[in-house]
Motif scaffolding. Structure first.
Motif, short mmCIF file in Angstrom:
data_model
loop_
_atom_site.label_atom_id
_atom_site.label_comp_id
_atom_site.label_asym_id
_atom_site.label_seq_id
_atom_site.Cartn_x
_atom_site.Cartn_y
_atom_site.Cartn_z
N ASP A 1 -7.18 -2.83 6.13
CA ASP A 1 -7.33 -4.01 5.28
C ASP A 1 -7.27 -5.27 6.13
OD1 ASP A 1 -7.83 -5.29 2.92
OD2 ASP A 1 -5.91 -4.81 1.98
N GLU B 1 2.65 -4.74 1.58
CA GLU B 1 1.40 -5.11 0.92
C GLU B 1 1.37 -4.81 -0.57
OE1 GLU B 1 -3.38 -4.55 1.41
OE2 GLU B 1 -2.05 -4.52 3.13
N ALA C 1 -9.06 3.20 -1.66
CA ALA C 1 -8.33 2.96 -2.90
C ALA C 1 -6.83 3.13 -2.64
CB ALA C 1 -8.79 3.92 -3.99
N ILE C 2 -6.08 2.09 -2.85
CA ILE C 2 -4.65 2.09 -2.52
C ILE C 2 -3.88 2.96 -3.51
CG2 ILE C 2 -2.61 0.68 -2.17
CD1 ILE C 2 -4.54 -1.67 -1.61
N THR C 3 -3.14 3.92 -2.96
CA THR C 3 -2.37 4.84 -3.78
C THR C 3 -0.88 4.55 -3.68
OG1 THR C 3 -2.20 6.46 -1.99
CG2 THR C 3 -4.10 6.64 -3.45
N ARG D 1 0.83 -1.19 0.00
CA ARG D 1 0.00 0.00 0.00
C ARG D 1 0.87 1.24 0.00
NH1 ARG D 1 -4.71 -3.04 -0.01
NH2 ARG D 1 -4.40 -4.74 1.40
N GLY E 1 -3.64 0.55 -6.60
CA GLY E 1 -4.80 0.58 -7.47
C GLY E 1 -5.93 -0.33 -7.02
N TRP E 2 -5.66 -1.24 -6.12
CA TRP E 2 -6.70 -2.11 -5.58
C TRP E 2 -7.45 -1.36 -4.47
CZ3 TRP E 2 -6.01 -8.01 -5.42
CH2 TRP E 2 -5.31 -8.45 -6.55
N GLN E 3 -8.49 -2.01 -3.95
CA GLN E 3 -9.23 -1.47 -2.82
C GLN E 3 -9.00 -2.33 -1.59
OE1 GLN E 3 -13.41 -0.78 -3.35
NE2 GLN E 3 -13.08 1.21 -4.32
N THR E 4 -8.93 -1.68 -0.45
CA THR E 4 -8.80 -2.41 0.80
C THR E 4 -10.16 -2.94 1.24
OG1 THR E 4 -9.21 -0.46 2.17
CG2 THR E 4 -6.92 -0.87 1.51
N LEU F 1 -0.07 -3.76 -4.01
CA LEU F 1 -1.43 -3.77 -4.55
C LEU F 1 -1.94 -2.38 -4.89
CD1 LEU F 1 -3.03 -6.42 -2.17
CD2 LEU F 1 -1.98 -6.80 -4.40
#
Length: 267
Positions: free
Chosen positions: A104, A49, A61-63, A2, A53-56, A51
């Motif tokens: 998460d 972690e 929204a992971i930046t 993340r 662009g994914w969501q927790t 990822l």
């Protein structure tokens, strides 16, 4: 993983090479004695972690170079933009600490609240020892996680990229000391920073004091006591008060929200 935008505030520290998992696990105590107020600190293996662009699990929204943590139980999850479940993570090798909201669920499991006095699952394991660690080290549950996957590392916490690289100064997965701040009593405040940037954690109440890590926006920090130092104009107030949030580490109170009934105690 993340990540998050604040590379400019941190310089990644060169880390002493991590010991091998086999060498460390034989010497690691699973959980330390509770601190004042019963707060639990456990020695666990941390993984990055990623990822982006994914969501927790809470919808964040992971930046890039983000700041938050993941724990392997829904019972440790904070709502999006909240930090009622926050952890302090410290790395002994370089003397740095970060304060992170848990946003998460993972690694490995989703029902392993290993910090709880009465665990939801795996209640035959000692408090402070993740199921994945027991599976990896001792062959517990036939060496598998709750989904039947073979556990390939003893991870008990995931750390987002910014906190991992820039806050803790890590360049590889390693053992850390995790304090589960909600398990104890005592005053806590919430970090409020401009543009979501992490708050610098320093070795003293001065802007020029050595950088010792960071505190994510929305994370809660324990306020053991306060001392006067450099005046700071922050997002919450202008003040020369600094909060001691651990042994030898401080943050400016200018960026800390507290309840109306908060009463400061001098260090």
């Amino acid at each position: 993983m993340r990540p998050r935008l604040l590379v400019s505030l941190f310089t990644v520290v060169t880390v002493v090479p991590a010991l091998t998992i086999a060498a460390v696990t034989t010497a690691v105590a699973h959980a330390r004695s509770p601190q004042a107020g019963g707060t639990l600190t456990a020695r666990v293996f941390a993984t990055r972690e990623g990822l982006v662009g994914w969501q927790t699990a809470n919808g964040h929204a992971i930046t890039n170079r983000d700041w938050f943590a993941a724990l392997p139980s829904w019972r440790g999850l904070s709502d999006k933009g909240e930090g009622d479940r926050s952890v302090r993570v410290c790395h002994e090798g370089n003397n740095r600490c970060v304060f992170l909201p848990v946003w998460d669920v993972g690694p490995w499991n989703t029902m392993d609240d290993y910090w709880a006095e009465e665990r939801h699952s795996w209640d035959d394991l000692p408090r402070g020892k993740p199921e994945a660690q027991a599976a990896y080290e001792d062959g517990y549950h036939k060496g598998k996680d709750e989904s039947g996957r073979k556990v390939s590392n003893p991870a008990g916490i995931d750390i987002a990229d910014g906190a991992f690289w820039d806050g803790l100064g890590l360049d590889r997965n390693d053992w850390v000391d995790v304090t589960f701040l909600w398990t104890g009593e005592g005053d806590r405040g919430t970090v409020d920073t401009p543009k979501g940037e992490p708050l610098r954690v320093r070795s003293g109440p001065r802007l020029g004091a050595a950088l010792r890590g960071g505190a994510a926006e929305h994370a809660q920090v324990p306020i053991r006591c306060q001392v006067r130092g450099d005046k700071v104009d922050g997002t919450v107030r202008s003040t020369d008060l600094w909060d001691r949030v651990g042994e030898g580490i401080y943050v400016s109170h200018a960026y800390i929200e507290v309840d109306d009934d908060f009463k400061a105690h001098k260090c």
